[in-house]
Scaffold this active site. Structure first.
Site, PDB file in Angstrom:
ATOM      1  N   GLU A   1      24.168 -16.021 -31.579  1.00 60.39           N
ATOM      2  CA  GLU A   1      23.295 -15.000 -32.146  1.00 60.39           C
ATOM      3  C   GLU A   1      21.852 -15.420 -31.909  1.00 60.39           C
ATOM      4  O   GLU A   1      21.515 -16.590 -31.916  1.00 60.39           O
ATOM      5  CB  GLU A   1      23.572 -14.775 -33.636  1.00 60.39           C
ATOM      6  CG  GLU A   1      23.436 -15.987 -34.535  1.00 60.39           C
ATOM      7  CD  GLU A   1      22.055 -16.170 -35.114  1.00 60.39           C
ATOM      8  OE1 GLU A   1      21.295 -15.184 -35.165  1.00 60.39           O
ATOM      9  OE2 GLU A   1      21.731 -17.298 -35.494  1.00 60.39           O
ATOM     10  N   SER A   2      20.992 -14.433 -31.646  1.00 61.64           N
ATOM     11  CA  SER A   2      19.572 -14.665 -31.394  1.00 61.64           C
ATOM     12  C   SER A   2      19.411 -15.591 -30.185  1.00 61.64           C
ATOM     13  O   SER A   2      19.924 -15.298 -29.116  1.00 61.64           O
ATOM     14  CB  SER A   2      18.907 -15.229 -32.656  1.00 61.64           C
ATOM     15  OG  SER A   2      17.510 -15.167 -32.567  1.00 61.64           O
ATOM     16  N   ALA A   3      18.721 -16.725 -30.347  1.00 62.07           N
ATOM     17  CA  ALA A   3      18.587 -17.642 -29.214  1.00 62.07           C
ATOM     18  C   ALA A   3      19.931 -18.188 -28.776  1.00 62.07           C
ATOM     19  O   ALA A   3      20.099 -18.600 -27.621  1.00 62.07           O
ATOM     20  CB  ALA A   3      17.649 -18.796 -29.569  1.00 62.07           C
TER      21      ALA A   3
END
Length: 470
Positions: free
Chosen positions: A185-187
């Site tokens: 998730e995200s980075a």
């Protein structure tokens, strides 16, 4: 209370990246005899804050001191297995989910999440691995000296090394190395993208079969800015006059480096991240969009999930800049026509460039083996869906509806176990039938009604959005 799940915490998968191994590719850990305890969470990697400057990232040059509660010695992973006894399965085993935490490549840790949550989501049908990797200045320092004497993208190489560890040892925990799903998730999702395009999309031997991503971070490093940050690190460690800059930096005090790590990142432009993956010519051969366009990618299957209002957290909602000025600040190489075509909503400009469009680029490349969903439970902000599969995260899901949680989390776990989100392995799953995105540009929306009833339905991707992405 989670029962009948065994956790192995703080397993060292690589040598401490200190001294001569600072900014070097990960190396095997030293052999240790005897039984090792695996009952405590590992050290977190040194972290830094998100950019908070409203203007130029170099207007503030303070060298604020900060207590160090993390460590460079942080290359550990956690393994969670269903059952109270681990059974080695050299000829097969359970599917494996390897989760890569987010945090803008500057923060985050395995200890933030409980891998047992995913095992519960899967009805005890998977093994979970949570990995850590070098962050910020320690994991993503750019520059010629690092490239020649060390390793660019050290943080990505750590992740790759952890995936190799999974291939070598997960069968000892009852897992099947041929059925590995990487999930971020995200980075962490940005990292998933990087592993999909690693080695020109041809990592050998393969390290995973399926890719889960939630809101990619397609970083856009600007070389002039990266050069400035690199110079700031060299100057801040008094290595300017050294004939061997990298050796000097490797000998620098970790507290000095962490102070630089903190200040450089916090003085970055609001909502942006300074130390990010770069094209290194060996692991990441070219811009990811170029590799994606060629269609030669690691992994066989893809499930992408975005949130309805990803960009809001990364744009200062109180800023007085007009959108054109904001776009020119965020993308200084844009011409006037590109700026004019960016529209009048800074949140959408940010989210489309960094999150949404890269998702559709990958969906196109994976073709019939890819599915797309959108999490829209209000407020639908970046990361607000995490608590609906890591259900013990942050105090649990705000919309605590068991039908919704089952439908949402089961789509991910079905992908890991059955190579499609369209498997109803839990009775009462209310999710409509999934179809491949390529088939008719259909996505799955996960929302609730005003009355608080789960509202899960399919919809067509906005053609105007796809045109903007193109």
């Amino acid at each position: 209370m989670v029962t009948n799940i065994t956790s192995f915490l703080g397993i060292r998968y690589a040598a401490p990246p200190v001294g001569d191994l600072r900014w070097a590719a990960p190396q095997p850990p030293l052999a240790v005899s005897g039984v090792q305890q695996a009952t405590t969470q590992p050290n977190r990697c040194n972290k830094a804050p998100t950019g908070n400057s409203l203007t130029n990232p170099f207007e503030s040059t303070s060298m604020r001191k900060r207590a160090i509660s993390q460590s460079e010695d942080c290359l550990f992973l956690n393994v969670y297995t269903p059952g109270s006894k681990v059974v080695a399965t050299p000829g097969g085993g359970l599917p494996v989910v390897v989760f890569i935490h987010g945090g803008g490549y500057i923060t985050g840790a395995a200890s933030v999440f409980n891998g047992a949550d995913l095992i519960v989501d899967s009805n005890h049908g998977v093994i979970t691995v949570l990995i850590q990797y070098r962050l910020g200045l320690f994991g993503f320092l750019p520059g010629k000296a690092v490239k020649e004497g060390g390793a660019l993208n050290a943080g990505l190489l750590d992740q790759n090394y952890a995936l190799q560890w999974v291939q070598a040892y997960i069968s000892s925990f009852g897992g099947d190395p041929a059925k590995v799903t990487i999930w971020g998730e995200s980075a962490g999702a940005g990292s998933v993208l990087q592993h999909i395009v690693a080695h020109g999309g041809n990592t050998q031997p393969p390290l995973f079969e399926t890719a889960h991503d939630e809101f990619y971070v397609l970083t856009i490093p600007i070389q002039t800015i990266m050069t400035e940050f690199r110079s700031e690190v060299v100057n801040g460690t008094n290595c300017t006059s050294s004939s061997d800059t990298l050796s000097c930096l490797r000998a620098a005090d970790v507290n000095t480096l962490q102070t630089l790590n903190y200040n450089i990142n916090v003085n970055g432009f609001f909502g942006t991240f300074v130390f990010v993956p770069v094209v290194d010519g060996t692991f990441i051969l070219e811009r990811p969009t170029v590799t994606i366009r060629k269609g030669r990618l690691n992994g066989k299957y893809l499930l992408s999930m975005t949130n309805s209002h990803e960009g809001n957290a990364f744009v200062d909602q109180s800023m007085t800049l007009d959108v054109a000025d904001y776009v020119k600040t965020l993308f200084p190489n844009f011409g006037s026509a590109q700026v004019a075509g960016a529209g009048d909503n800074a949140n959408l400009r940010w989210v489309n460039a960094i999150f949404v469009c890269p998702t559709y680029y990958l969906l196109l490349a994976f073709g019939e083996r890819a599915w797309k969903g959108e999490f829209a439970i209000p407020p639908g902000l970046h990361g607000s869906d995490v608590a609906y599969y890591f259900t013990s995260y942050g105090g649990g899901p705000p919309y605590n509806n068991s039908q919704f949680i089952t439908a949402f989390s089961n789509s991910f776990m079905a992908m890991a176990m059955f190579e499609t989100p369209d498997d109803r392995y839990t009775p009462g799953d209310i999710t409509p039938s999934w179809t491949s995105w390529q088939y008719d540009l259909t996505e799955m929306k996960f929302n609730e009604t005003f009355a608080g009833v789960p509202d899960i339905y399919t919809f067509k991707t906005d053609s105007a959005l796809l045109e903007r992405c193109a």
